[in-house]
Design an enzyme around this catalytic site. Structure first.
Site, PDB file in Angstrom:
ATOM      1  N   ASP A 127      -8.607  -8.723   4.499  1.00 37.91           N
ATOM      2  CA  ASP A 127      -8.301  -7.616   5.396  1.00 37.91           C
ATOM      3  C   ASP A 127      -9.363  -7.445   6.485  1.00 37.91           C
ATOM      4  O   ASP A 127     -10.189  -6.537   6.398  1.00 37.91           O
ATOM      5  CB  ASP A 127      -8.183  -6.317   4.581  1.00 37.91           C
ATOM      6  CG  ASP A 127      -7.611  -5.168   5.404  1.00 37.91           C
ATOM      7  OD1 ASP A 127      -7.053  -5.434   6.485  1.00 37.91           O
ATOM      8  OD2 ASP A 127      -7.727  -4.012   4.976  1.00 37.91           O
ATOM      9  N   GLU A 149     -12.646  -1.746  12.095  1.00 38.44           N
ATOM     10  CA  GLU A 149     -12.636  -1.012  10.825  1.00 38.44           C
ATOM     11  C   GLU A 149     -13.761  -1.436   9.896  1.00 38.44           C
ATOM     12  O   GLU A 149     -14.373  -0.603   9.229  1.00 38.44           O
ATOM     13  CB  GLU A 149     -11.272  -1.253  10.149  1.00 38.44           C
ATOM     14  CG  GLU A 149     -11.157  -0.688   8.748  1.00 38.44           C
ATOM     15  CD  GLU A 149      -9.779  -0.973   8.127  1.00 38.44           C
ATOM     16  OE1 GLU A 149      -8.913  -1.540   8.820  1.00 38.44           O
ATOM     17  OE2 GLU A 149      -9.580  -0.610   6.951  1.00 38.44           O
ATOM     18  N   GLU A 180       0.817  -1.211   0.000  1.00 37.54           N
ATOM     19  CA  GLU A 180       0.000   0.000   0.000  1.00 37.54           C
ATOM     20  C   GLU A 180       0.857   1.270   0.000  1.00 37.54           C
ATOM     21  O   GLU A 180       0.600   2.209   0.742  1.00 37.54           O
ATOM     22  CB  GLU A 180      -0.956   0.005   1.206  1.00 37.54           C
ATOM     23  CG  GLU A 180      -1.900  -1.181   1.196  1.00 37.54           C
ATOM     24  CD  GLU A 180      -2.940  -1.150   2.308  1.00 37.54           C
ATOM     25  OE1 GLU A 180      -4.083  -1.507   2.044  1.00 37.54           O
ATOM     26  OE2 GLU A 180      -2.586  -0.769   3.452  1.00 37.54           O
TER      27      GLU A 180
END
Lengths: 728, 728
Positions: A391, A419, A317
């Site tokens: 993820d 998240e 990333e």
């Protein structure tokens, strides 16, 4: 005028202080139940059982020579005086009779006789025992180290908090995993990436001069669970955290944490030699780079003698890494490993990598990158692997790297902050998720080759083992942004100590300590918790759907997300829905991600008839009228799950409402308000998802199912530019 | 084992609860002195005086029909039960005898006879009186409105907190200024511009569903001071705060604040009609724009019936404004004024403007822009003017607009957060700064034409009056980032109520309530506070220096700051030091800024022999060997001031050290740690400033003065990229 009762002396009537405390509540002077105390509230136990505890624990014999010994005494004093509404007498010698004895063979003459028996406990284990020593009735908290004793003290307090009798007490505990570490994704400006509990706990500006007492309470909470490490800064790291000014700040925190057995780690930016070292390269094969890291390690250890080591996110990333120089992840990890090795530090190298330019199924990329590097890492390098291959989704299959790198210690990386699971306002107990991941069977060495056995080292004979949790802790008064999110910190810590514990048991002990040991409270609270994760899966990502959240911040549904910088940051990449069907074909006819698992697992996941329905759309693309075990076609089943998730939240609300009066009003109110938010958002998820998929397949609503109240365009129009926790 | 005293019944022995509370401290159950309670700690008063209070206040008669009546009762109950360690009896009727009677002529039969006497109190005033009514000995808190009663309750509690006798009590109070408003520079993402107390208090993400109890405590604290308005969002505004989703959140806050007499205001972005309204222009003369603002006002008032109005920063530091369309500030302000007028709202239009392309002395620009617009504003528009012509410096002369616009209501804008005064770690009491600014004499109508009289409307006969404070409040547990910074919130609120109060008196009552009414505490604490602002001026900007802080975040010294986007964002622009001299010539030989003041003031400021030395370098450029009244040449005097500032901090440290044991340990420790930071930073300021100016003038250190320990380059090399509170 009403004058309050005044105090005179009496014996064994400390419990009356319960009444006094209640009165003091009216005076605004008692501690508010605002969640700050976490599971260490230490409120008075039932008068009926307090008596036994007072008898056994009222006389404490404990050493006070080291910082850890002193914090153990203090915690015991704080805990027992609160729980038993009376202050224990504490000495270092002990006068005989009933005694609670703390210590190691070195620190306590009462424990010395047990030296041999303690040998097998390991450096952090402890023994709790009710026994007779030289004619005295003794409860002992014995260990080989001060930290072991401290852990034992917390265990003993937990027993009292949950009302367990100490008669015939006999408990031997040692941690199943060596490095039990929180990962704080905290930026140096106080922002917490994926943080939903306010800003960073670390006030970098006033450190090192001011050590907020909250740092100590943080250390207490972690020590109460056996967490023994903390990575202070975001894996998307800023090199400045390795400069002298920030190292001095980290050292101040390390000083606070040290008595609690907690080591400080730092996320290291791979390009730091360039950014703060003035070098032209960060190539791991460059001699100057190697020297720079060695000297940096020396500098750190001079300030923090027990520094834990580095956590690294590299070539992922957008982060720099060894591949920028044509080197492998092993080359990069070993560079840092070599620098830390003389000091006993470790490198936790993250396996969460996926390349921008690789068209391969993202679920496959970590395995493709790392499996071949097995055996190439230095002995002080651990590979930190997320529980699933994508993820931190509400549900994922276990990561195929578990079991695939027997010569490399694999750390588990769980996310505690939610998240993808409703942030801090959704009640979702992650104990169930962790348990599911740890109990997953890799089959690499036959049945029973569980992920837990990979992580605890028993499957492949590793002694260096670790587990990391991405913290859900911020400067919110509740620490975790909500009362129930504290349970996820708790569950992570308890499972890190013993990855074979049951999520339900952990929920029960957390509920007893956090709200009340009354079974009329614990039972319904545990019910809510144990149903909560499946509810979230149902209303967000049923049947194996994944990564269909809104873009960037991941707040709310976004199954329509498409376009943007990369395909694997979109939802359509993952669900692949169209007029005819839905799901990601990862069988050998598709991306063949199943091939990364052991054959027995690959066969099951790859067979549409055998794959668990909870992972159906993870591994298979199936037509909308595909029949499920319920007899319903897929479309109907999908809608059924969405609706069921919403209903389950409503059931949680009803359960919680029934606890009014049994749970203190301030916390009851907040949880109720958050459950209302969760209900609204669950409904939103259901309606938006149904509207979207219906727009593709054109199918009617299943019988009895309400259509979404708004057209799809409405859900697509909602924007939340300031949703918390977004990355930078 | 030590068993705690248990409780039995007794009369008038509530004070023994003091001992019980102390014991409970050991139990970890009593409220920690963490600063959260602010000046409303309500801890038990001395037993000796508690008796009289209990006699007079033990029987409370108070109405309970409205929300404000109920919060007045609750506050009284909370306060008295804490202060007197006994719960008052409360009824709505009263049985006679000693009574504390609350109410208005409408809400209380006891107060009804005083109707006429209350007429002159105004809508927010109150009367506190000890008297006899129908043969009963009564303390009354009487007002014409519920809010007046609430204010009176807080005043009464303050009397008890500070140990004032209630015999012959006779106090009439009415606010001197109508709009007493906090300005929160809070962004929608939780960042607080120039905030040093954590993140924003407003959790926009969970609003409107969850109303954190802290919002209520915020309202209590403000009401205790008479603050009656709050601007929720940053003057560097985001138009999204005016969208329906955010208005619903603001409305939820307004609902919490309403019972406490606090109105919500919003900062309005002038270009909102474009950004969220879909219009192509924000031109105030455009009919669509006018309609858009009218409809926006209607929408807001439907949600928030008592909405206060808009605060606007326009055509300043990059913000959009009417000048973008060739219109004047009055045109812009009147556009919004017209939209709000039907609902009774006001516009607070900021005078803090300075243009990028205008080469005029920045200190002159606001006056140049606005003075000519006097009389051009709608009656519901106030012009909000900072206390000085630059920007919240440690010391500035008063702003020349005060007195220059007699036909326009001028609001004072103070900064409570210490952007230029050491952030939250420096102990700097701003009461002295506010007092100095309010007492400054504009001389526009002859002697005695003080700034206070401009602001309170008495000079020019305005009834619409206002005062704003840029809040120092965040989600830090201490609210203000430090214990002593709470005093600045307090002083602002007290001076907003009565701008003629003395800063010293305010410090004394704050210290008594916040730490202890013991004169052995109050006296030294007040000493520290009263000396603190001059200390900061000395170690940062002595003799009229200004705006020499580091660039952007303003943390630490930066007298060398030069270059960048605009000259008036540099330090060299302001100090103009070179080999020969230092200071900004604002006399008629220079920028002639003095001409913006009334002639008497202009003459004094413009004459190097008569200007106060504290403003010397603000108005004059003088040679380094210019003799000051002390007989010292300027260079020596400058260094002397720097050093004196550092010494004063050391004196404050010594004073604080002497209070150990008299102030609770947790707060004593934090203040001591912050004073150490302040000492280090004061020294840093002194050394860096001396090194820099010495590099220009090449003069030796004055006798007895230590040279800076590092070369100038060292100070210039220090970088603080994550200093808190920076703008965006």
């Amino acid at each position: 005028m009403l004058t309050l009762p005044f105090c005179c002396h009496g014996r064994r009537r400390g419990w009356l202080l319960v009444a006094a405390l209640a009165l003091l509540g009216c005076l605004g002077s008692a501690r508010a139940e605002d969640g700050y105390a976490l599971w260490m509230r230490y409120v008075p136990v039932e008068p009926g059982i307090a008596h036994e505890y007072r008898k056994r624990l009222g006389e404490v014999v404990a050493p006070d020579q080291t910082a850890t010994q002193r914090v153990a005494r203090e915690e015991l004093q704080r805990g027992l005086s609160g729980l038993l509404a009376s202050m224990p007498r504490i000495s270092t010698e002990g006068a005989g009779g009933h005694m609670l004895v703390l210590g190691t063979p070195e620190s306590s003459r009462w424990i010395a006789p047990f030296r041999q028996e303690l040998e097998t406990l390991g450096g952090e284990g402890y023994l709790l025992r009710q026994t007779h020593v030289a004619g005295h009735d003794v409860v002992m908290v014995a260990a080989r180290s001060d930290i072991g004793v401290l852990y034992g003290v917390f265990h003993l307090l937990r027993l009292v908090q949950t009302g367990v009798s100490l008669d015939h007490l006999e408990i031997r505990e040692s941690p199943g995993i060596q490095l039990r570490v929180l990962n704080h994704w905290d930026d140096l400006d106080g922002h917490v990436e994926r943080g939903y509990a306010g800003g960073s706990l670390w006030d970098w500006h006033t450190l090192p001069d001011w050590q907020d007492p909250r740092y100590t309470d943080y250390a207490r909470a972690n020590a109460s669970l056996g967490i023994n490490g903390t990575v202070l800064n975001n894996v998307n790291a800023n090199a400045l955290s390795l400069t002298p000014a920030y190292l001095a700040k980290a050292a101040a925190l390390a000083d606070v944490f040290r008595p609690y057995g907690i080591r400080v780690y730092l996320s290291a930016r791979f390009s730091a030699p360039i950014e703060i070292g003035g070098l032209r390269t960060a190539d791991p094969f460059d001699a100057d780079v190697q020297r720079w890291w060695r000297e940096k390690a020396d500098e750190i250890y001079a300030l923090i003698p027990d520094f834990g080591g580095f956590l690294v996110k590299a070539n992922s990333e957008g982060q720099p890494g060894p591949q920028d120089y044509g080197r492998s992840h092993a080359d990069g990890a070993n560079l840092l490993g070599d620098a830390l090795a003389p000091h006993g530090g470790v490198v936790m190298w993250r396996a969460f990598v996926y390349a921008h330019d690789v068209p391969e199924d993202r679920a496959k990329q970590a395995y493709s990158e790392f499996a071949g590097l097995d055996g190439a890492f230095r002995p002080n390098v651990l590979l930190q692997v997320k529980n699933g291959p994508i993820d931190f989704q509400p549900r994922e299959p276990f990561h195929p790297l578990f079991g695939a790198m027997p010569r490399t210690p694999l750390m588990m990386e769980f996310q505690i902050t939610k998240e993808y699971l409703g942030f801090a306002t959704h009640l979702v107990y992650l104990g169930s998720l962790y348990e599911e991941a740890l109990n997953a069977d890799t089959h690499v060495n036959g049945e029973g080759s569980t992920v837990a056995r990979v992580v605890d080292g028993s499957l492949d004979g590793h002694t260096l083992t670790g587990i990391a949790g991405v913290a859900n802790i911020g400067n919110s008064r509740t620490w975790s942004g909500s009362h129930f999110d504290q349970a996820n910190w708790y569950a992570f810590g308890r499972l890190a100590w013993n990855p074979r514990q049951s999520a339900r048991d952990i929920a029960a002990e957390w509920a007893a300590m956090t709200f009340s040991p009354d079974s009329e409270v614990v039972r319904p609270v545990v019910e809510m918790m144990m149903a909560s994760r499946e509810a979230a899966v149902d209303y967000m990502t049923p049947l194996g759907l994944h990564h269909v959240m809104a873009r960037g911040h991941h707040y709310g549904p976004g199954p329509w997300v498409d376009g943007g910088p990369r395909a694997d940051w979109t939802s359509v990449y993952y669900h692949r829905a169209d007029r005819n069907g839905i799901g990601f074909d990862r069988t050998r006819h598709g991306s063949n991600a199943v091939s990364q698992y052991a054959p027995a697992v690959a066969r099951r996941f790859g067979d549409v008839a055998r794959v668990p329905e909870s992972l159906l759309l993870w591994f298979h693309h199936v037509p909308w009228d595909h029949r499920l075990r319920s007899g319903r076609p897929l479309w109907d089943e999908l809608v059924h799950h969405y609706t069921r998730g919403v209903r389950q939240v409503q059931t949680m609300q009803a359960t919680w409402d029934s606890l009014q009066g049994r749970v203190d009003a301030p916390r009851h109110r907040q949880v109720a308000a958050f459950l209302r938010i969760q209900e609204n958002e669950a409904q939103w998820w259901r309606d938006a998802s149904v509207a979207y998929f219906q727009s593709l397949n054109g199918r009617p609503m299943p019988d009895g199912e309400a259509p979404p109240p708004h057209p799809l365009a409405y859900y697509q129009s909602l924007q939340f530019p300031f949703a918390p926790g977004d990355g930078r």
